[in-house]
Write a protein that holds these residues in place. Structure first.
Motif, PDB file in Angstrom:
ATOM      1  N   ALA A 147      -9.480  13.282  -4.216  1.00 11.25           N
ATOM      2  CA  ALA A 147      -9.688  11.828  -4.219  1.00 11.25           C
ATOM      3  C   ALA A 147      -8.490  11.105  -3.594  1.00 11.25           C
ATOM      4  N   GLN A 148      -7.293  11.569  -3.893  1.00 15.64           N
ATOM      5  CA  GLN A 148      -6.091  10.955  -3.332  1.00 15.64           C
ATOM      6  C   GLN A 148      -6.019  11.180  -1.820  1.00 15.64           C
ATOM      7  N   ARG A 149      -6.357  12.355  -1.380  1.00 18.94           N
ATOM      8  CA  ARG A 149      -6.359  12.628   0.060  1.00 18.94           C
ATOM      9  C   ARG A 149      -7.373  11.727   0.776  1.00 18.94           C
ATOM     10  N   GLN A 150      -8.552  11.565   0.146  1.00 20.91           N
ATOM     11  CA  GLN A 150      -9.560  10.698   0.736  1.00 20.91           C
ATOM     12  C   GLN A 150      -9.071   9.248   0.776  1.00 20.91           C
ATOM     13  N   ALA A 151      -8.385   8.825  -0.279  1.00 22.52           N
ATOM     14  CA  ALA A 151      -7.846   7.459  -0.308  1.00 22.52           C
ATOM     15  C   ALA A 151      -6.817   7.273   0.812  1.00 22.52           C
ATOM     16  N   VAL A 152      -5.967   8.299   1.018  1.00 20.11           N
ATOM     17  CA  VAL A 152      -4.970   8.227   2.091  1.00 20.11           C
ATOM     18  C   VAL A 152      -5.661   8.145   3.443  1.00 20.11           C
ATOM     19  N   LEU A 153      -6.707   8.960   3.648  1.00 21.28           N
ATOM     20  CA  LEU A 153      -7.441   8.914   4.910  1.00 21.28           C
ATOM     21  C   LEU A 153      -8.102   7.544   5.123  1.00 21.28           C
ATOM     22  N   ASP A 154      -8.680   7.003   4.045  1.00 24.09           N
ATOM     23  CA  ASP A 154      -9.305   5.676   4.154  1.00 24.09           C
ATOM     24  C   ASP A 154      -8.266   4.615   4.507  1.00 24.09           C
ATOM     25  N   LEU A 155      -7.105   4.698   3.885  1.00 25.77           N
ATOM     26  CA  LEU A 155      -6.050   3.722   4.179  1.00 25.77           C
ATOM     27  C   LEU A 155      -5.541   3.870   5.613  1.00 25.77           C
ATOM     28  N   ARG A 156      -5.418   5.099   6.054  1.00 28.01           N
ATOM     29  CA  ARG A 156      -4.984   5.303   7.439  1.00 28.01           C
ATOM     30  C   ARG A 156      -6.014   4.747   8.423  1.00 28.01           C
ATOM     31  N   GLN A 209       0.829  -1.205   0.000  1.00 24.82           N
ATOM     32  CA  GLN A 209       0.000   0.000   0.000  1.00 24.82           C
ATOM     33  C   GLN A 209       0.864   1.255   0.000  1.00 24.82           C
ATOM     34  N   VAL A 210       1.915   1.267   0.794  1.00 27.29           N
ATOM     35  CA  VAL A 210       2.820   2.420   0.837  1.00 27.29           C
ATOM     36  C   VAL A 210       3.462   2.621  -0.531  1.00 27.29           C
ATOM     37  N   SER A 211       3.890   1.528  -1.152  1.00 26.86           N
ATOM     38  CA  SER A 211       4.512   1.614  -2.473  1.00 26.86           C
ATOM     39  C   SER A 211       3.532   2.183  -3.500  1.00 26.86           C
ATOM     40  N   ASP A 212       2.271   1.702  -3.457  1.00 32.12           N
ATOM     41  CA  ASP A 212       1.253   2.223  -4.379  1.00 32.12           C
ATOM     42  C   ASP A 212       1.018   3.715  -4.163  1.00 32.12           C
ATOM     43  N   LEU A 213       0.945   4.120  -2.899  1.00 35.93           N
ATOM     44  CA  LEU A 213       0.734   5.542  -2.600  1.00 35.93           C
ATOM     45  C   LEU A 213       1.925   6.385  -3.046  1.00 35.93           C
ATOM     46  N   GLU A 214       3.129   5.863  -2.862  1.00 36.15           N
ATOM     47  CA  GLU A 214       4.314   6.596  -3.323  1.00 36.15           C
ATOM     48  C   GLU A 214       4.314   6.733  -4.838  1.00 36.15           C
ATOM     49  N   ASP A 215       3.899   5.683  -5.542  1.00 34.50           N
ATOM     50  CA  ASP A 215       3.820   5.771  -7.011  1.00 34.50           C
ATOM     51  C   ASP A 215       2.798   6.805  -7.444  1.00 34.50           C
ATOM     52  N   ARG A 216       1.637   6.812  -6.802  1.00 32.16           N
ATOM     53  CA  ARG A 216       0.611   7.808  -7.132  1.00 32.16           C
ATOM     54  C   ARG A 216       1.111   9.224  -6.872  1.00 32.16           C
ATOM     55  N   LEU A 217       1.749   9.402  -5.716  1.00 31.58           N
ATOM     56  CA  LEU A 217       2.269  10.724  -5.363  1.00 31.58           C
ATOM     57  C   LEU A 217       3.340  11.155  -6.356  1.00 31.58           C
ATOM     58  N   SER A 218       4.196  10.221  -6.736  1.00 34.81           N
ATOM     59  CA  SER A 218       5.243  10.537  -7.708  1.00 34.81           C
ATOM     60  C   SER A 218       4.637  10.966  -9.047  1.00 34.81           C
ATOM     61  N   ASP A 219       3.602  10.217  -9.488  1.00 28.27           N
ATOM     62  CA  ASP A 219       2.935  10.586 -10.749  1.00 28.27           C
ATOM     63  C   ASP A 219       2.309  11.966 -10.659  1.00 28.27           C
ATOM     64  N   LEU A 220       1.635  12.225  -9.534  1.00 32.03           N
ATOM     65  CA  LEU A 220       0.994  13.530  -9.378  1.00 32.03           C
ATOM     66  C   LEU A 220       2.011  14.667  -9.319  1.00 32.03           C
ATOM     67  N   LEU A 221       3.087  14.449  -8.560  1.00 27.58           N
ATOM     68  CA  LEU A 221       4.112  15.493  -8.473  1.00 27.58           C
ATOM     69  C   LEU A 221       4.811  15.691  -9.821  1.00 27.58           C
ATOM     70  N   GLY A 222       5.042  14.604 -10.529  1.00 22.75           N
ATOM     71  CA  GLY A 222       5.655  14.715 -11.860  1.00 22.75           C
ATOM     72  C   GLY A 222       4.772  15.471 -12.831  1.00 22.75           C
TER      73      GLY A 222
END
Length: 178
Positions: free
Chosen positions: A140-149, A103-116
């Motif tokens: 949507a990403q923030r909500q996904a992070v909150l749901d995962l937390r 899950q952390v790896s997936d979130l890091e990939d999403r964040l990397s794509d968004l920042l890129g």
């Protein structure tokens, strides 16, 4: 009439004999059950006071001999149960760790794509993206992070509850085996 022949003295001797028999029976039972033998445990089992055992040298010696003869190593069954439960908990924790790492790896990939994408858009090299779409994706990403937390917190609570249950069961098992 001598003091040794009084009815009170005879009653005392009979009472002492009954208590001595209970101590010997308790020793035999504890040896059969494989329980740890101490003066206190034998006294509790025989329903006599510890001082009774200490006052009678032969009982005291018998308890000490039985304590030396008994091994305090846990039975193979209790060791196997405890070993199995530790292995199961270890396997569950490894699996949970693997899922969380994924899950952390997936979130890091999403964040990397968004920042890129954000850096690319700011550089002016590409066509401007719709700000509303970016904000919606960010929300949507923030909500996904909150749901995962929240899911992670729930799993941590479940793990803590499982560990507490395991501790209680192990304590109960250890108490019942001793």
């Amino acid at each position: 009439m001598t003091t040794g022949d009084t009815p009170l003295a005879r009653a005392r001797r009979r009472d002492a004999d009954r208590r001595r028999q209970r101590v010997h029976q308790a020793l035999a039972d504890m040896h059969t059950d494989g329980l740890e033998v101490t003066i206190s445990s034998v006294a509790d089992r025989a329903q006599v006071h510890r001082s009774f055992i200490h006052r009678h040298a032969d009982l005291h010696a018998a308890v000490l001999k039985a304590a030396a003869d008994t091994t305090t190593a846990p039975s193979p069954a209790s060791t196997a149960i405890s070993h199995r439960s530790v292995l199961a908990e270890n396997a569950n924790l490894h699996e949970q760790n693997h899922r969380l790492a994924q899950q952390v790896s997936d979130l890091e990939d999403r964040l990397s794509d968004l920042l890129g994408q954000q850096a690319f858009d700011r550089s002016g090299l590409g066509a401007p993206a719709s700000t509303a779409a970016v904000h919606a994706e960010l929300k949507a990403q923030r909500q996904a992070v909150l749901d995962l937390r929240r899911a992670l917190e729930e799993r941590d609570e479940e793990l803590a509850a499982a560990r507490e249950t395991n501790r209680r069961l192990m304590n109960q098992l250890n108490r019942s085996s001793s």
